[in-house]
Enzyme design. Structure first.
Site, PDB file in Angstrom:
ATOM      1  NE  ARG A  14       5.034  16.014   9.620  1.00 38.58           N
ATOM      2  CZ  ARG A  14       3.563  15.780   8.681  1.00 38.58           C
ATOM      3  NH1 ARG A  14       2.727  15.787   9.331  1.00 38.58           N
ATOM      4  NH2 ARG A  14       3.094  15.725   7.585  1.00 38.58           N
ATOM      5  CG  ASP A  15       3.956  11.868   7.266  1.00 38.76           C
ATOM      6  OD1 ASP A  15       2.280  11.703   8.933  1.00 38.76           O
ATOM      7  OD2 ASP A  15       3.678  11.522   7.010  1.00 38.76           O
ATOM      8  CG  HIS A 206       3.869  12.306   1.340  1.00 38.28           C
ATOM      9  ND1 HIS A 206       4.518  12.592   2.250  1.00 38.28           N
ATOM     10  CD2 HIS A 206       3.008  10.896   2.490  1.00 38.28           C
ATOM     11  CE1 HIS A 206       3.996  12.341   3.506  1.00 38.28           C
ATOM     12  NE2 HIS A 206       2.965  11.439   3.493  1.00 38.28           N
ATOM     13  CG  HIS A 208       1.179   6.507   3.755  1.00 40.15           C
ATOM     14  ND1 HIS A 208       0.640   6.851   5.705  1.00 40.15           N
ATOM     15  CD2 HIS A 208       1.879   7.619   3.649  1.00 40.15           C
ATOM     16  CE1 HIS A 208       1.010   8.211   5.636  1.00 40.15           C
ATOM     17  NE2 HIS A 208       1.280   8.918   4.833  1.00 40.15           N
ATOM     18  CB  CYS A 239      -2.027   3.455   8.718  1.00 38.20           C
ATOM     19  SG  CYS A 239      -3.345   4.007   7.513  1.00 38.20           S
ATOM     20  CG  ASN A 248       5.282   8.567   6.572  1.00 39.62           C
ATOM     21  OD1 ASN A 248       4.758   9.081   5.306  1.00 39.62           O
ATOM     22  ND2 ASN A 248       5.780   9.030   7.806  1.00 39.62           N
TER      23      ASN A 248
HETATM   24 MG    MG Z   1       3.265  10.502   5.470  1.00 41.64          MG
END
Ligand code: MG
Length: 302
Positions: A14-15, A206, A208, A239, A248
């Site tokens: 997803r992300d 979470h 990055h 990003c 990520n």
């Molecule tokens: Mg993320």
């Protein structure tokens, strides 16, 4: 004190995918999620019920959710921005959703097109309805260590938004360094502030890797006892605020760190590398995990 077990929430499907240039078919995404299911992760984000115009990579998330084979003991959350998204997620058989608010007022305006208060009011209703349908809800707080528009974000504001989502009934709150600017001491200070209001075991991180700090930040907050880490196989996702930058943190790298510390994650590294290899071929991009690059090119010791 380090926790004995760390749960990884795999957000690549997803992300990760929603921030990749190439949109993949439903079949490729279903196969990717099947491969992720064989890695031992206990949570796999499956898709997003956001606007097809804004996030074309997530079109067909309902079909993906309907098509995947679910393993016992694994959560399959989908991102939901509003009641309409919740209805679509329910229709596709969702048992878990994720909602997202920002700790930065300007980011909320840009990303959600409303202020923080309005977004929380909207999510209170979504969460209530989800619970009525026996769907559990995870909450995200973005910009926890900085905002691309306003810069610094006070930890007190992160704590306020996180506590509201928690009090609405989110079972876990994931604190996101959306632009990856944070460093270990900042990450610890933010976590400590949020944990003053919410039990630490209910918090996830979470990170990055935009500035190469993700693993250092994870190690820093593990020392405070954080037990849940979001990551994305192959470091999927860039990003949007820094084109070309890392996205990520890679699941392979997090798993290597955890296992090196003697912590359990349940992750099988060869299976994880297989999933990363598959998705990189589908996307036509290189694997951004350092562990994956080292592993695939390693030679026997002389
Ligand atoms: Mg993320």
């Amino acid at each position: 004190m380090l926790p004995p077990y760390v749960k990884i929430v795999e957000v690549g499907a997803r992300d990760g995918l929603q921030n990749e240039a190439r949109a993949l078919s439903v079949a490729s995404r279903v196969e990717f999620i099947r491969l992720l299911g064989e890695t031992g992760v206990r949570a796999i984000e499956v898709g997003s019920f956001t606007s097809a115009k804004r996030v074309p990579q997530m079109v067909g998330s309902g079909e993906v959710l309907k098509s995947i084979q679910r393993n016992n003991g694994v959560g399959y959350p989908v991102l939901v921005p509003n009641l309409r998204g919740l209805e679509d997620a329910c229709a596709a058989g969702a048992t878990e959703i994720a909602v997202f608010a920002a700790a930065s007022e300007t980011f909320s305006q840009h990303n959600l097109r409303c202020d923080i208060a309005a977004s929380l009011e909207r999510f209170a209703v979504v969460i209530e309805r989800a619970h009525a349908a026996d769907i559990r809800v995870r909450g995200y707080v973005s910009c926890a260590l900085g905002c691309p528009y306003q810069g610094a974000v006070p930890s007190a504001e992160v704590a306020r938004v996180a506590a509201l989502l928690y009090n609405f009934g989110c079972y876990e709150i994931s604190l996101g360094d959306t632009i990856g600017v944070g460093t270990p001491r900042q990450a610890q200070a933010m976590l400590e502030r949020v944990a003053a209001d919410i039990p630490l075991e209910k918090l996830a991180v979470h990170f990055h890797d935009t500035y190469g700090q993700a693993l250092a930040n994870i190690y820093a907050v593990l020392q405070l006892g954080v037990q849940v880490v979001d990551s994305s196989v192959a470091g999927l996702g860039g990003c949007p605020y820094a084109p070309g930058a890392s996205g990520n943190v890679a699941t392979e790298d997090v798993a290597y760190l955890l296992h090196g510390l003697g912590l359990h994650s349940g992750i099988n590294m060869p299976q994880l590398l297989r999933a990363g290899d598959y998705i990189c071929k589908q996307l036509g991009r290189r694997n951004h995990s350092k562990v994956a690059a080292a592993w695939s090119n390693r030679k026997p010791l002389q």
